[in-house]
Scaffold this active site. Structure first.
Site, PDB file in Angstrom:
ATOM      1  N   ARG A  39       0.820  -1.217   0.000  1.00 51.49           N
ATOM      2  CA  ARG A  39       0.000   0.000   0.000  1.00 51.49           C
ATOM      3  C   ARG A  39       0.857   1.272   0.000  1.00 51.49           C
ATOM      4  O   ARG A  39       0.430   2.296  -0.536  1.00 51.49           O
ATOM      5  CB  ARG A  39      -0.952   0.000   1.194  1.00 51.49           C
ATOM      6  CG  ARG A  39      -2.164  -0.897   0.959  1.00 51.49           C
ATOM      7  CD  ARG A  39      -3.060  -0.922   2.162  1.00 51.49           C
ATOM      8  NE  ARG A  39      -4.390  -1.404   1.822  1.00 51.49           N
ATOM      9  CZ  ARG A  39      -5.346  -1.598   2.707  1.00 51.49           C
ATOM     10  NH1 ARG A  39      -5.123  -1.361   3.988  1.00 51.49           N
ATOM     11  NH2 ARG A  39      -6.527  -2.040   2.332  1.00 51.49           N
ATOM     12  N   LYS A 200     -17.205 -16.525   6.381  1.00 47.96           N
ATOM     13  CA  LYS A 200     -18.611 -16.383   6.753  1.00 47.96           C
ATOM     14  C   LYS A 200     -19.498 -15.865   5.630  1.00 47.96           C
ATOM     15  O   LYS A 200     -19.172 -14.893   4.966  1.00 47.96           O
ATOM     16  CB  LYS A 200     -18.723 -15.410   7.923  1.00 47.96           C
ATOM     17  CG  LYS A 200     -18.190 -15.965   9.217  1.00 47.96           C
ATOM     18  CD  LYS A 200     -18.468 -14.974  10.305  1.00 47.96           C
ATOM     19  CE  LYS A 200     -18.022 -15.487  11.662  1.00 47.96           C
ATOM     20  NZ  LYS A 200     -18.012 -14.359  12.616  1.00 47.96           N
ATOM     21  N   GLY A 351      -6.655  -9.498   1.375  1.00 49.53           N
ATOM     22  CA  GLY A 351      -5.313  -9.801   1.890  1.00 49.53           C
ATOM     23  C   GLY A 351      -4.806 -11.198   1.562  1.00 49.53           C
ATOM     24  O   GLY A 351      -3.688 -11.350   1.051  1.00 49.53           O
ATOM     25  N   GLY A 374     -12.310  -4.819   1.158  1.00 44.50           N
ATOM     26  CA  GLY A 374     -13.695  -4.425   1.433  1.00 44.50           C
ATOM     27  C   GLY A 374     -14.212  -3.416   0.425  1.00 44.50           C
ATOM     28  O   GLY A 374     -15.342  -3.525  -0.069  1.00 44.50           O
TER      29      GLY A 374
HETATM   30  C1  3PG Z   1      -8.660  -2.030   5.213  1.00 45.98           C
HETATM   31  O1  3PG Z   1      -7.522  -2.493   5.318  1.00 45.98           O
HETATM   32  O2  3PG Z   1      -9.675  -2.744   5.226  1.00 45.98           O
HETATM   33  C2  3PG Z   1      -8.799  -0.552   4.995  1.00 45.98           C
HETATM   34  O3  3PG Z   1      -7.602   0.113   5.277  1.00 45.98           O
HETATM   35  C3  3PG Z   1      -9.952   0.004   5.793  1.00 45.98           C
HETATM   36  O4  3PG Z   1      -9.760  -0.286   7.162  1.00 45.98           O
HETATM   37  P1  3PG Z   1     -11.019  -0.644   8.049  1.00 45.98           P
HETATM   38  O5  3PG Z   1     -11.600  -1.920   7.535  1.00 45.98           O
HETATM   39  O6  3PG Z   1     -10.487  -0.757   9.453  1.00 45.98           O
HETATM   40  O7  3PG Z   1     -11.989   0.501   7.908  1.00 45.98           O
END
Ligand code: 3PG
Ligand code: MG
Length: 396
Positions: A39, A200, A351, A374
Site C-alpha cells: 500500500r 462467513k 489480503g 472491502g
Molecule cells: C482495510 O484495510 O480494510 C482498509 O484500510 C480500511 O480499514 P477498516 O476496515 O479498518 O476501515
C-alpha cells in the site's frame, strides 16, 4: 457524475500549495517496521506527481482500529522511513494529525517536501465523521486529494466529511486506476467468473446476493461453502456452519438459478480433525462426522482454475481454505495459479488472495491487484463508495 482527477488539479497548478493527501497506509507492522509495503508503494505515483509539481505534501492515513484512542502500537511513525525510501526524499513526521502542532509542522514544509501525520483514528472524530474534525483537517490544506481506495467505502472525516470544507479536491491516481479496473467487473466482458472465499456467509451476504445473478459463474470456497452445502442438505461434519444463514444461502442459490447463472460449490474437501496446523487431515468427497473442512479439495481447485481459463473476466476475493496454515493453503494456491494463467481481465482483492498471488510470484500476470478488499467488494456489487461520492461534488 464525474470525479475531478489529478490531471485537472495539476493543470490548474499546485506550486507552493499545501496539499493534503488521504492515503491508505493501513499496512501490517512487525517489530516496529512495515512488514508489507504494497500500500505504501501504491501511494507513490500520486505523491510523486504532486511533489514534482512543487506541492507541499501532507500525507494522512489511518492504521488499524484504535477506536479514537492514542495507541502507540498503531502509530504511523514506522511508515515514514519506508515512504522516504520509496520517494527518495526526506519525510518528516508529526505526532498529531490536527491542531497547532500539525499546523506548525505544515507551516515548516517547503515546496517538494513531505510530512506524514499521525494516525487519524487516534481521534474519535475520524470514524464518527465529525464535522469539527473534518474542518480541522481542512484547515491544514489548500487542496485535498483522496487516494485512499482501500478506505473509500468508509464515510469518515478524512475520506468524505472533509471535502465540503476544502476549496479544491481531486481523486489521486491510485483511486482512479482502481475504479477503472473494477468497472470492468461491473460491466464485464463475458463470461464473468467470480471466485469468492472467506469464512462467513454473513460477511459476504450482500456481495453474494449482488453477484449471484450478475456473474456467469460464481465459485464459492472457504468456510462459507459449508453453510451452502448444509443448506443443500449435504453432510458437513464439524465444519464451520452459520445455521442462521441457511435460508440466505438458499436464496442466493435460487437467485443464481433464476438468472440462469451457475453457482459452484466444492465437490471435494481437505478435512482435518481440528482446524489447526499439524492436525491429521485427508481429502474426501463427503465430509465425515468428527472432521471439519479446512480447504477445497484438489478436484474442486482444478475445476475453479479451469473456469478461470474459460472466463473473459475474473474477479477473485477471499481464500479457499485456512490459508495461513501451510497444509490447508493448496486450494487457494491452485486458484491463484489458475487466475494468473487466465487470458481474460483478472482483478484480485483481499489480503489472503493477494498473499497467495504474491507468494507464487505471479502478481505481474494479474491485470489488477486491488489495494482494497472491502472497498472493491462494495464497488463491484454496485454500491456507491462514500469517498468517491464526496468527490463528485468537488472542484479541482
Ligand atoms: C482495510 O484495510 O480494510 C482498509 O484500510 C480500511 O480499514 P477498516 O476496515 O479498518 O476501515
Ligand atoms: Mg477492512
Amino acid at each position: 457524475m464525474a470525479v475531478p482527477d489529478l490531471d485537472a488539479l495539476l493543470a490548474r497548478g499546485v506550486r507552493g500549495q499545501r496539499v493534503l493527501v488521504r492515503a491508505d497506509l493501513n499496512v501490517p507492522l512487525a517489530d516496529g517496521a512495515v512488514a508489507d509495503d504494497t500500500r505504501v508503494r501504491a501511494s507513490i505515483p500520486t505523491l510523486r506527481r504532486l511533489l514534482d509539481a512543487g506541492a507541499r505534501v501532507v500525507v494522512a492515513s489511518h492504521l488499524g482500529r484504535p477506536k479514537g484512542q492514542r495507541a502507540p502500537a498503531l502509530s504511523l511513525r514506522p511508515v515514514a522511513p519506508r515512504l522516504a525510501h520509496l520517494l527518495g526524499t526526506g519525510v518528516s513526521f508529526c505526532e498529531e494529525c490536527v491542531g497547532p502542532a500539525a499546523a506548525a509542522a505544515v507551516e515548516d514544509l517547503g515546496p517538494g517536501q513531505v510530512l506524514l501525520l499521525e494516525n487519524l483514528r487516534f481521534h474519535p472524530g475520524e470514524t464518527a465523521n465529525d464535522p469539527d474534525f473534518a474542518r480541522a483537517l481542512a484547515a491544514l490544506c489548500d487542496v485535498y486529494v483522496n487516494d485512499a481506495f482501500g478506505t473509500a467505502h468508509r464515510a469518515h472525516a478524512s475520506t468524505a466529511g472533509v471535502v465540503p470544507f476544502v476549496a479544491r479536491a481531486a481523486a489521486g491516481d491510485l483511486l482512479r486506476t482502481e475504479l477503472a479496473h473494477l468497472e470492468s467487473v461491473r460491466h464485464p466482458e463475458r463470461p464473468l467468473l467470480v471466485i469468492l472465499g472467506g469464512a462467513k456467509v454473513s460477511d459476504k451476504l450482500t456481495v453474494l446476493e449482488a453477484l449471484a445473478p450478475h456473474a456467469d459463474v460464481l465459485a464459492v470456497g472457504g468456510a462459507m461453502a459449508y453453510t451452502f452445502l448444509r443448506a443443500r442438505g449435504e453432510p458437513v461434519g464439524d465444519s464451520l456452519v452459520e445455521e442462521e444463514r441457511l435460508e440466505d444461502a438458499r436464496r442466493v442459490e435460487r437467485a443464481a438459478d433464476e438468472a440462469g447463472r451457475r453457482l459452484l460449490l466444492p465437490t471435494d474437501h481437505v478435512v482435518a480433525r481440528r482446524p489447526e496446523a499439524g492436525a491429521p487431515s485427508k481429502v474426501v468427497a463427503r465430509i465425515p462426522d468428527g472432521w471439519c473442512g479446512v480447504d477445497i479439495g484438489p478436484e474442486t481447485a482444478r475445476r475453479y482454475a479451469e473456469e478461470a481459463q474459460r472466463a473473459r473476466t475474473v474477479f477473485w476475493n477471499g481464500p479457499m481454505g485456512i490459508f495461513e496454515i501451510k497444509d490447508f493453503a493448496r486450494g487457494t494456491e491452485t486458484v491463484a495459479e489458475g487466475v494468473a494463467r487466465s487470458e481474460g481481465t483478472t482483478v484480485v482483492g483481499g489480503g489472503d488472495s493477494l498473499a497467495a498471488i504474491n507468494g507464487l510470484g505471479v502478481g505481474d500476470r494479474i491485470t489488477h491487484l486491488s489495494t482494497g478488499g472491502g472497498a472493491s467488494l462494495e464497488f463491484v456489487q454496485g454500491l456507491t463508495l462514500p469517498g468517491v461520492a464526496a468527490l463528485e461534488q468537488a472542484r479541482a
